[in-house]
Write a protein that holds these residues in place. Structure first.
Motif, PDB file in Angstrom:
ATOM      1  N   PRO A 132       0.808  -1.213   0.000  1.00 34.73           N
ATOM      2  CA  PRO A 132       0.000   0.000   0.000  1.00 34.73           C
ATOM      3  C   PRO A 132       0.846   1.270   0.000  1.00 34.73           C
ATOM      4  O   PRO A 132       1.992   1.281   0.460  1.00 34.73           O
ATOM      5  N   LEU A 133       0.262   2.333  -0.496  1.00 33.53           N
ATOM      6  CA  LEU A 133       0.795   3.677  -0.293  1.00 33.53           C
ATOM      7  C   LEU A 133       0.555   4.033   1.173  1.00 33.53           C
ATOM      8  O   LEU A 133      -0.557   3.892   1.672  1.00 33.53           O
ATOM      9  N   ASP A 134       1.593   4.482   1.853  1.00 36.11           N
ATOM     10  CA  ASP A 134       1.506   4.788   3.282  1.00 36.11           C
ATOM     11  C   ASP A 134       2.000   6.209   3.483  1.00 36.11           C
ATOM     12  O   ASP A 134       3.187   6.494   3.331  1.00 36.11           O
ATOM     13  N   GLN A 135       1.081   7.125   3.844  1.00 37.10           N
ATOM     14  CA  GLN A 135       1.436   8.527   3.978  1.00 37.10           C
ATOM     15  C   GLN A 135       1.828   8.918   5.395  1.00 37.10           C
ATOM     16  O   GLN A 135       2.386   9.993   5.625  1.00 37.10           O
ATOM     17  N   GLY A 136       1.534   8.059   6.367  1.00 35.45           N
ATOM     18  CA  GLY A 136       2.019   8.280   7.722  1.00 35.45           C
ATOM     19  C   GLY A 136       1.399   9.465   8.436  1.00 35.45           C
ATOM     20  O   GLY A 136       2.096  10.155   9.184  1.00 35.45           O
ATOM     21  N   TRP A 137       0.100   9.708   8.215  1.00 37.05           N
ATOM     22  CA  TRP A 137      -0.588  10.819   8.882  1.00 37.05           C
ATOM     23  C   TRP A 137      -1.539  10.283   9.951  1.00 37.05           C
ATOM     24  O   TRP A 137      -2.087   9.186   9.828  1.00 37.05           O
ATOM     25  N   TRP A 138      -1.750  11.107  10.982  1.00 40.53           N
ATOM     26  CA  TRP A 138      -2.579  10.725  12.120  1.00 40.53           C
ATOM     27  C   TRP A 138      -3.562  11.855  12.418  1.00 40.53           C
ATOM     28  O   TRP A 138      -3.182  13.027  12.393  1.00 40.53           O
TER      29      TRP A 138
ATOM     30  N   ILE B 226       5.769  -1.670   1.365  1.00 39.27           N
ATOM     31  CA  ILE B 226       5.085  -0.401   1.645  1.00 39.27           C
ATOM     32  C   ILE B 226       5.824   0.694   0.884  1.00 39.27           C
ATOM     33  O   ILE B 226       7.058   0.735   0.891  1.00 39.27           O
ATOM     34  N   ARG B 227       5.060   1.560   0.223  1.00 34.16           N
ATOM     35  CA  ARG B 227       5.676   2.766  -0.338  1.00 34.16           C
ATOM     36  C   ARG B 227       5.432   3.909   0.641  1.00 34.16           C
ATOM     37  O   ARG B 227       4.291   4.328   0.857  1.00 34.16           O
ATOM     38  N   LYS B 228       6.517   4.402   1.258  1.00 28.69           N
ATOM     39  CA  LYS B 228       6.412   5.529   2.191  1.00 28.69           C
ATOM     40  C   LYS B 228       6.359   6.808   1.365  1.00 28.69           C
ATOM     41  O   LYS B 228       7.339   7.223   0.767  1.00 28.69           O
ATOM     42  N   HIS B 229       5.180   7.433   1.351  1.00 23.98           N
ATOM     43  CA  HIS B 229       4.853   8.456   0.367  1.00 23.98           C
ATOM     44  C   HIS B 229       5.165   9.866   0.855  1.00 23.98           C
ATOM     45  O   HIS B 229       4.575  10.349   1.828  1.00 23.98           O
ATOM     46  N   VAL B 230       6.118  10.523   0.174  1.00 24.75           N
ATOM     47  CA  VAL B 230       6.555  11.907   0.375  1.00 24.75           C
ATOM     48  C   VAL B 230       6.638  12.305   1.849  1.00 24.75           C
ATOM     49  O   VAL B 230       6.298  13.411   2.244  1.00 24.75           O
ATOM     50  N   LYS B 231       7.127  11.389   2.659  1.00 21.80           N
ATOM     51  CA  LYS B 231       7.349  11.631   4.078  1.00 21.80           C
ATOM     52  C   LYS B 231       8.455  10.712   4.564  1.00 21.80           C
ATOM     53  O   LYS B 231       8.667   9.632   3.983  1.00 21.80           O
ATOM     54  N   VAL B 232       9.152  11.103   5.603  1.00 24.10           N
ATOM     55  CA  VAL B 232      10.151  10.256   6.256  1.00 24.10           C
ATOM     56  C   VAL B 232       9.676  10.004   7.683  1.00 24.10           C
ATOM     57  O   VAL B 232       9.232  10.922   8.368  1.00 24.10           O
TER      58      VAL B 232
END
Length: 606
Positions: free
Chosen positions: A333-339, A367-373
Motif C-alpha cells: 500500500p501507499l503509506d502517507q504516515g498521517w494521524w 510499503i511505499r512511504k509516500h513523500v514523508k520520512v
C-alpha cells in the motif's frame, strides 16, 4: 515514613498538574492510543535502534511555548504549554493552531544532567524539526538546522552546568510559501493536500558520549560475496586506532572483523548465512567497538539483514525486480504516515507499528512511504516484521499543484538555486540516516512531476551514493531513460499503458477505492475517493477485481504495484483502514488471500 508519603504526595500533585494543564486541542476524531495519552511518558522508547547506547535521557513532554512575529527576540514570558514532540497544528500538541510563515515558534524547558554523566560529552538530539531550527542552551547558541525530515544533533557540553539547565528552540516554517521539501503540507488543506506540520515532531533526547565516540555507522550487506561491510565514522578520526565488529545470531557470536586507521571492515559471514526476506525477516545483532590509544572508548549495538535488491531479465524477456537473486512481485500500500491527532507524529510506539502490522496481516510484502520520512523506529519495525520499503523524497518548491487525472506534465520545473540546494541537502541527509535499514529497497527522488528537476542528474547521484539499492526516477512522473524502473500511475483500475523493455515496469499508484464510514471521518463533507462505494462488500469486490487484473498484467510486464492506500487521510477516504485506525473497512480475510496470491505470482516461474 512521613518523608516517603510526602514524596509520593508531591509526585501525584505534579502528575495531576501536568495533566490538568494539557488536553487535546479541537474536537476531531482521535485514535484509541491518543485517548489514553500519558503526558508524563510521551514516546519513551529509545529513538535510534540502528545505533544504540545504554544511557540516554528523553526530553519529550510538556514544554513552554510562544508564537511571535518573525524576527522577534526571545520571549520574556511564555503563553502556554505544548506537548513535545507534536506539531503546534496537531491536536496532541494541546495547542492546535496554525503557525504561518510570518511567525516563529519558541520552545523552552529545563533539564538536569545525571551525575553519572560526569566527564563525558553530552549530545542534544532532535529526531526532526520542521523547518528551520535555532537552538540555545543556557542562552548560548549551540547550532542551527534546516530541513523537516532528517535527524540532527549538537554537542552541548560547553554550554551546560551543574543543576538546572534551560534549552530554547526557535522554529520558522513557511510551509507551501517556501522553497523547501514539505511533502503534502499546505496552508489551506484540501483534497490530497493536508494540514501543515510546524516545529518539533520527533523525539528530543540527550545522550552522553566519551571524548572519542562513534558518530555514524554505515552497514552494507553483500549477499553475492557473503560479506557484511561496516563503515564507522568517529568524531575524532585521527585519534582512533581500531574498530571491531562482532556479529551475533541469537546471542551466539558467528562472525567478526576489525580494521585499523579508519578503514572499512568487510566481515566474512558464515557459509550458511541467513538471508532477510518478507517471509523470513532474519536480523543479525551487531556490537561495534571503538578503540583509541589502545583502549576501548565507545561501544554501540546495531543489527543487520543480509539481503540484495537487483533486477534481471526473465526467460520471456521481461525485466523483473529481484530479492536475493530471486524474482519477486513487490506489492503493497501507499503509506502517507498521517494521524488525525498527531499529524506527522504517531500518538504512541504501538500506533507507529500498527500500520506496518496491518499491511503484513493483509498479505502485502511492501510499503511505499509516500513523500514523508518516518522516525527511525518505524524502519526498524519494517526490518523486524519483514516489509520491503520504497522510500520517497518529500516533494516541495512552489510548483503548480497536482490536478486529478494529471500524472505528469511532460517537462521538469526550473528550481531556484535556493530550492535546488534545499532538495540536494535534505535528500543526502535522508539517505544518510536511513542507509543501514535493510528493509529499504528503493529510493524515489520524485513523485509525479511535483517539483521534478534535473532528473537524470539526481538519479545518477542517488545511484552512485548508494549502489546497494534500486532507484525509481519519478513515480508516475516525467519519464526518462535512467534509473532502475519505469513507474506508472493509473486510477482507479490498473493498466499497463507504457512498457520498458530495458527496465522493470511498475505500477507506482492505482486503486483509491473510497468508502466513508460515519463517525470515523475527518470532516462530515468533502470526503472523496477515486471511486466511491457505499458498503464494505462492494468495496471489497472492487478491490479483488483490480487485484485479478493486476495478476494478469504481472504476466505481461508489471513487476510491482502500490495500492492507494493503507489508511484514510483527512478528507481522502480511500484507505483500507479508517483515519482513526479503529476499523478495517474491507474484508480482511479476502484481501489477505488475494494479496498473497499477487505477492507470490512470480514464484516458481523460472
Amino acid at each position: 515514613m512521613d518523608k516517603f508519603r510526602l514524596f509520593f504526595f508531591v509526585l501525584l500533585v505534579n502528575v495531576f498538574c501536568a495533566e490538568a494543564q494539557w488536553r487535546p486541542a479541537g474536537n476531531r476524531i482521535r485514535t484509541t492510543w491518543a485517548e489514553h495519552m500519558d503526558v508524563n511518558n510521551v514516546l519513551p522508547e529509545y529513538p535510534r535502534p540502528i545505533m544504540e547506547r545504554e544511557e540516554w535521557l528523553n526530553l519529550n513532554g510538556l514544554w513552554h511555548y510562544s508564537v511571535l512575529p518573525a524576527g522577534s527576540s526571545a520571549p520574556a514570558s511564555y503563553e502556554g504549554q505544548i506537548l513535545v514532540p507534536y506539531a503546534i497544528e496537531s491536536s496532541l500538541s494541546g495547542v492546535g493552531r496554525k503557525l504561518g510563515e510570518e511567525n516563529e515558534l519558541w520552545y523552552m524547558r529545563e533539564f538536569e544532567i545525571p551525575s553519572s554523566w560526569k566527564n563525558r560529552r553530552v549530545l542534544l538530539h532532535f529526531g526532526a524539526v520542521d523547518w528551520k531550527a535555532d537552538v540555545w542552551v543556557n542562552d548560548i547558541k549551540v547550532g542551527s538546522h534546516t530541513g523537516g525530515f532528517a535527524p540532527f544533533c549538537f554537542d552541548i557540553t560547553s554550554s551546560i552546568s551543574k543543576g538546572k539547565n534551560v534549552v530554547c528552540v526557535k522554529v520558522w516554517d513557511p510551509v507551501d510559501k517556501g522553497f523547501q521539501p514539505r511533502g503534502k503540507q499546505v496552508d489551506n488543506p484540501h483534497g490530497i493536500w493536508y494540514t501543515s506540520v510546524s516545529g518539533i515532531w520527533q523525539t528530543v533526547w540527550l545522550e552522553p558520549v566519551p571524548e572519542q565516540y562513534i558518530e555514524k555507522v554505515r552497514i552494507t550487506p553483500d549477499v553475492d560475496r557473503n560479506l557484511l561491510a561496516v563503515n564507522v565514522a568517529a568524531n575524532m578520526q585521527d585519534e582512533v586506532d581500531k574498530v571491531e565488529v562482532a556479529v551475533f545470531d541469537g546471542g551466539k557470536k558467528v562472525a567478526s572483523g576489525a580494521a585499523l586507521n579508519n578503514v572499512g571492515i568487510d566481515v566474512a559471514m558464515p557459509a550458511d548465512a541467513k538471508l532477510w526476506s518478507p517471509d523470513h525477516p532474519f536480523l543479525y545483532d551487531l556490537e561495534i567497538c571503538l578503540y583509541a590509544h589502545g583502549k576501548l572508548v565507545d561501544k554501540v549495538k546495531s543489527y543487520a539483514g543480509m539481503r540484495k535488491y537487483s533486477t534481471r531479465r526473465d526467460k520471456n524477456g521481461i525485466m523483473r525486480l529481484q530479492l536475493n537473486n530471486c524474482d519477486i512481485f513487490q506489492f503493497g500500500p501507499l503509506d502517507q504516515g498521517w494521524w488525525p491527532d498527531g499529524l506527522y507524529t504517531a500518538p504512541s510506539d504501538e500506533a507507529l507499528a500498527y500500520d506496518i502490522l496491518k499491511a503484513k496481516d493483509l498479505g502485502f510484502n511492501m510499503i511505499r512511504k509516500h513523500v514523508k520520512v518516518e522516525p527511525a523506529r518505524w524502519y526498524s519495525y519494517c526490518d523486524r516484521m519483514g516489509i520491503i520499503v520504497w522510500q520517497d523524497m518529500p516533494n516541495g518548491d512552489r510548483s503548480p499543484e497536482w490536478q486529478p487525472g494529471c500524472y505528469f506534465n511532460g517537462r521538469d520545473v526550473t528550481r531556484s538555486s535556493e530550492s535546488e540546494n534545499n532538495f540536494r541537502k535534505e535528500w543526502k541527509e535522508i539517505i544518510d540516516c536511513l542507509y543501514s535499514y535493510p528493509s529499504i529497497a528503493v529510493w524515489v527522488p520524485f513523485n509525479e512531476a511535483w517539483g521534478q528537476f534535473k532528473t537524470p542528474e539526481i538519479v545518477a547521484w542517488t545511484k552512485s551514493y548508494d549502489p546497494s539499492r534500486l532507484v525509481n526516477p519519478a513515480s508516475g512522473g516525467n519519464h526518462y531513460a535512467c534509473g532502475d524502473m519505469l513507474d506508472l500511475h493509473k486510477y482507479p483500475a490498473p493498466e499497463l499503458y507504457l512498457y520498458d523493455g530495458a527496465r522493470p515496469t511498475v505500477l507506482g499508484e492505482y486503486g483509491g477505492i473510497g468508502l466513508a464510514l460515519e463517525g470515523h471521518t475527518w470532516e462530515d463533507r468533502r470526503n472523496w475517493g477515486y471511486v466511491q462505494f457505499k458498503n464494505a462488500d462492494e468495496a471489497t469486490e472492487e478491490y479483488i477485481r483490480y487485484a485479478r487484473m493486476l495478476l494478469e498484467l504481472a504476466k505481461t510486464g508489471f513487476s510491482a504495484a502500490v495500492y492507494t492506500q493503507i489508511t484514510d487521510v483527512e478528507v481522502e477516504v480511500n484507505g483500507l483502514i479508517t483515519y482513526d485506525r479503529k476499523i478495517v473497512k474491507l474484508d480482511e480475510a479476502k484481501l489477505r488471500e488475494i494479496n498473497q496470491t499477487v505477492c507470490h505470482s512470480l514464484d516458481n516461474r523460472f
